[in-house]
Write a protein that holds these residues in place. Structure first.
Motif, PDB file in Angstrom:
ATOM      1  N   PHE A  32      39.496  32.012  45.474  1.00  0.00           N
ATOM      2  CA  PHE A  32      40.272  32.849  44.560  1.00  0.00           C
ATOM      3  C   PHE A  32      40.696  34.136  45.265  1.00  0.00           C
ATOM      4  CE2 PHE A  32      41.035  36.079  41.403  1.00  0.00           C
ATOM      5  CZ  PHE A  32      41.776  35.414  40.432  1.00  0.00           C
ATOM      6  N   LEU A  33      42.015  34.352  45.310  1.00  0.00           N
ATOM      7  CA  LEU A  33      42.605  35.567  45.891  1.00  0.00           C
ATOM      8  C   LEU A  33      43.486  36.242  44.854  1.00  0.00           C
ATOM      9  CD1 LEU A  33      43.937  34.045  49.265  1.00  0.00           C
ATOM     10  CD2 LEU A  33      41.652  34.931  48.818  1.00  0.00           C
ATOM     11  N   THR A  34      43.716  37.524  45.012  1.00  0.00           N
ATOM     12  CA  THR A  34      44.649  38.216  44.108  1.00  0.00           C
ATOM     13  C   THR A  34      46.071  38.209  44.665  1.00  0.00           C
ATOM     14  OG1 THR A  34      44.043  40.339  45.119  1.00  0.00           O
ATOM     15  CG2 THR A  34      42.864  39.693  43.114  1.00  0.00           C
ATOM     16  N   SER A  35      46.244  37.763  45.917  1.00  0.00           N
ATOM     17  CA  SER A  35      47.578  37.677  46.534  1.00  0.00           C
ATOM     18  C   SER A  35      47.875  36.226  46.909  1.00  0.00           C
ATOM     19  CB  SER A  35      47.649  38.553  47.790  1.00  0.00           C
ATOM     20  OG  SER A  35      47.341  39.903  47.495  1.00  0.00           O
ATOM     21  N   PRO A  36      49.114  35.773  46.749  1.00  0.00           N
ATOM     22  CA  PRO A  36      49.442  34.377  47.063  1.00  0.00           C
ATOM     23  C   PRO A  36      49.567  34.147  48.566  1.00  0.00           C
ATOM     24  CG  PRO A  36      51.412  35.556  46.367  1.00  0.00           C
ATOM     25  CD  PRO A  36      50.274  36.517  46.208  1.00  0.00           C
ATOM     26  N   LEU A  37      49.366  32.898  48.973  1.00  0.00           N
ATOM     27  CA  LEU A  37      49.564  32.488  50.363  1.00  0.00           C
ATOM     28  C   LEU A  37      50.514  31.296  50.390  1.00  0.00           C
ATOM     29  CD1 LEU A  37      45.912  32.681  51.781  1.00  0.00           C
ATOM     30  CD2 LEU A  37      47.764  34.332  52.120  1.00  0.00           C
ATOM     31  N   GLN A  38      51.360  31.246  51.379  1.00  0.00           N
ATOM     32  CA  GLN A  38      52.352  30.185  51.486  1.00  0.00           C
ATOM     33  C   GLN A  38      51.737  28.927  52.085  1.00  0.00           C
ATOM     34  OE1 GLN A  38      55.529  30.348  50.388  1.00  0.00           O
ATOM     35  NE2 GLN A  38      55.855  28.212  50.953  1.00  0.00           N
ATOM     36  N   PRO A  39      51.796  27.781  51.380  1.00  0.00           N
ATOM     37  CA  PRO A  39      51.295  26.519  51.946  1.00  0.00           C
ATOM     38  C   PRO A  39      51.925  26.255  53.312  1.00  0.00           C
ATOM     39  CG  PRO A  39      51.746  26.234  49.624  1.00  0.00           C
ATOM     40  CD  PRO A  39      52.280  27.595  49.990  1.00  0.00           C
ATOM     41  N   GLY A  40      51.119  25.759  54.245  1.00  0.00           N
ATOM     42  CA  GLY A  40      51.591  25.500  55.594  1.00  0.00           C
ATOM     43  C   GLY A  40      51.311  26.645  56.548  1.00  0.00           C
ATOM     44  N   THR A  41      50.923  27.798  56.011  1.00  0.00           N
ATOM     45  CA  THR A  41      50.631  28.967  56.846  1.00  0.00           C
ATOM     46  C   THR A  41      49.281  28.796  57.535  1.00  0.00           C
ATOM     47  OG1 THR A  41      51.841  30.373  55.297  1.00  0.00           O
ATOM     48  CG2 THR A  41      50.377  31.477  56.866  1.00  0.00           C
ATOM     49  N   GLN A  42      49.222  29.178  58.810  1.00  0.00           N
ATOM     50  CA  GLN A  42      47.968  29.173  59.540  1.00  0.00           C
ATOM     51  C   GLN A  42      47.254  30.500  59.274  1.00  0.00           C
ATOM     52  OE1 GLN A  42      47.522  26.293  61.053  1.00  0.00           O
ATOM     53  NE2 GLN A  42      45.466  26.633  61.900  1.00  0.00           N
ATOM     54  N   VAL A  43      45.987  30.454  58.876  1.00  0.00           N
ATOM     55  CA  VAL A  43      45.254  31.671  58.516  1.00  0.00           C
ATOM     56  C   VAL A  43      43.899  31.684  59.200  1.00  0.00           C
ATOM     57  CG1 VAL A  43      46.372  31.988  56.271  1.00  0.00           C
ATOM     58  CG2 VAL A  43      44.321  30.554  56.443  1.00  0.00           C
ATOM     59  N   LEU A  44      43.332  32.898  59.323  1.00  0.00           N
ATOM     60  CA  LEU A  44      41.990  33.056  59.866  1.00  0.00           C
ATOM     61  C   LEU A  44      41.033  33.356  58.712  1.00  0.00           C
ATOM     62  CD1 LEU A  44      40.282  33.167  62.457  1.00  0.00           C
ATOM     63  CD2 LEU A  44      40.636  35.656  62.481  1.00  0.00           C
TER      64      LEU A  44
END
Length: 411
Positions: free
Chosen positions: A82-94
């Motif tokens: 659960f995050l309060t900010s959205p993330l774009q599917p396909g994005t590489q994250v740490l």
């Protein structure tokens, strides 16, 4: 599916890809005992180093990129972050884990496995549940009593095994593997699918578990059984701490000991005796104070009754006092033709109030005085009393009592 955090509990971070991001709600405790609902997003990844709650172990905290993760939950094979900010599917994250929280949970969880195994092997006491608390943890044992000697024996053996540096390994077996019937378990989740994860403390215990654990018992540092308490349904709760929590507990205990030594002017071994004497002295003083307050109440009432030109309203505020003090005065004065308004407590904060007198007046005044004082109360038979939250409004309440009583007298 095993998450990366379950394959390597010592991993601090992991590069992963965002699979999905959907709107979601999260209810949290804001610290004041009230619940707050946050709007945000549930994010799934190709893998994660953040453990979702399970097996009695709370979930991890950490970051995905720069976004803090406020909750991690498992639904089937997926972990929802659960995050309060959205993330774009396909994005590489740490993905990074809050290591201090994680390692604490690892120490407490592995400590529970160790204590559970020893309680079973020494005395046949089965663990029926456990709770990893914020400051201390509790193991529920299926026995009505655990003696002090038994608790000491369990603790001694646990710390001996820690000093022996017993390795802890994770093994994966098939659900239909014959070994499955031999490992300790309280059952699988309803939505479990696939292989089973076994936490193996070499020569000590093999237990089915989804949580994160230390790789060697030496990482527990030490365990301490703080005591026991009566549990539900003829069971016993065993309270323990392990690892860094034990060091923090020792630090807090020593700070408390030093403070008590300075206050009591004696050594730690005399603290209990000194506090016992103080408590007895306080009880005696409280008893004497109550006796004096009762005598004072009678004197105040008699002084008012002996006034040749006494008013139709008796009003009094006293910082020290209680309901009994006010009722004694009301009883001594009598309420047939006198309206009594009394308050006790802090003049600028909260306290208690009493309104007594002829029922027709008190029935009308009681709720109104209560409202002015921002209080809660109730009444019957010519008395209305309760708690006042705004004692600073006492002057306004007394003015109302005087006005209503004066009007009644003129009629």
């Amino acid at each position: 599916m095993a998450f990366y955090c379950q394959k390597d509990s010592y991993a601090f971070e992991l590069s992963a890809e965002v699979v999905s991001c959907t709107p979601a709600k999260l209810q949290i405790d804001n610290g004041g005992g009230k619940k707050e609902t946050l709007s945000g997003y549930n994010v799934t990844l190709t893998d994660t180093v953040l453990f979702p709650e399970g097996g009695g172990q709370p979930d991890d905290r950490g970051f995905i990129g720069e976004s803090p993760v406020l909750r991690v939950t498992r639904q089937g094979p997926e972990a929802f972050h659960f995050l309060t900010s959205p993330l774009q599917p396909g994005t590489q994250v740490l993905v990074k884990v809050d290591w201090q929280r994680r390692f604490d949970h690892m120490q407490q969880h592995s400590g529970q496995h160790l204590i559970t195994a020893i309680a079973d092997s020494l005395y046949g006491y089965k663990t029926t549940s456990w709770e990893l608390g914020r400051q201390r943890s509790t193991i529920e044992l299926d026995t009505p009593v655990v003696s002090v000697q038994q608790a000491d024996a369990i603790e001694e053996k646990a710390n001996r095994l820690i000093r022996q540096r017993v390795p802890v390994t994770v093994r994966i077996i098939a659900f239909d593997d014959p070994e499955f019937e031999q490992v300790r378990s309280r059952g699988l989740p309803d939505d479990h699918a696939g292989p089973v994860r076994i936490i193996d403390m070499k020569g000590v215990d093999a237990n089915m578990c989804c949580g994160t654990h230390v790789a060697n018992l030496s990482d527990l540092q030490a365990v301490k059984i703080l005591g026991t308490e009566k549990g539900k349904k003829n069971k016993t709760n065993l309270i323990f701490i392990a690892g860094e929590r034990l060091l923090q507990y020792a630090t807090r205990s020593y700070a408390t000991e030093r403070s008590l030594t300075a206050l009591l002017k004696n050594g730690p071994e005399q603290h209990v005796e000194a506090v016992d004497k103080l408590q007895k002295s306080v009880k005696m003083l409280q008893k004497n104070n109550l006796s004096l307050l009762r005598d004072l109440a009678v004197l105040i009432a008699n002084d008012f009754k002996n006034r040749p030109d006494r008013s139709k309203v008796f009003s009094l505020h006293r910082k020290e006092g209680d309901n009994e003090f006010m009722n004694i005065i009301a009883n001594e004065i009598g309420t047939e033709d006198t309206v009594i308004f009394m308050t006790v407590g802090d003049e600028k904060a909260s306290g208690l109030f009493l309104l007594a007198g002829p029922p027709r007046i008190v029935d009308d005044l009681g709720p109104r005085v209560c409202k002015i004082l921002d209080g809660k109360g109730a009444g019957k038979a010519g008395r209305f009393q309760g708690k006042a939250n705004k004692m600073s409004q006492r002057g306004e309440a007394e003015k109302l009592v005087q006005e209503v009583t004066s009007t009644e007298s003129e009629q």
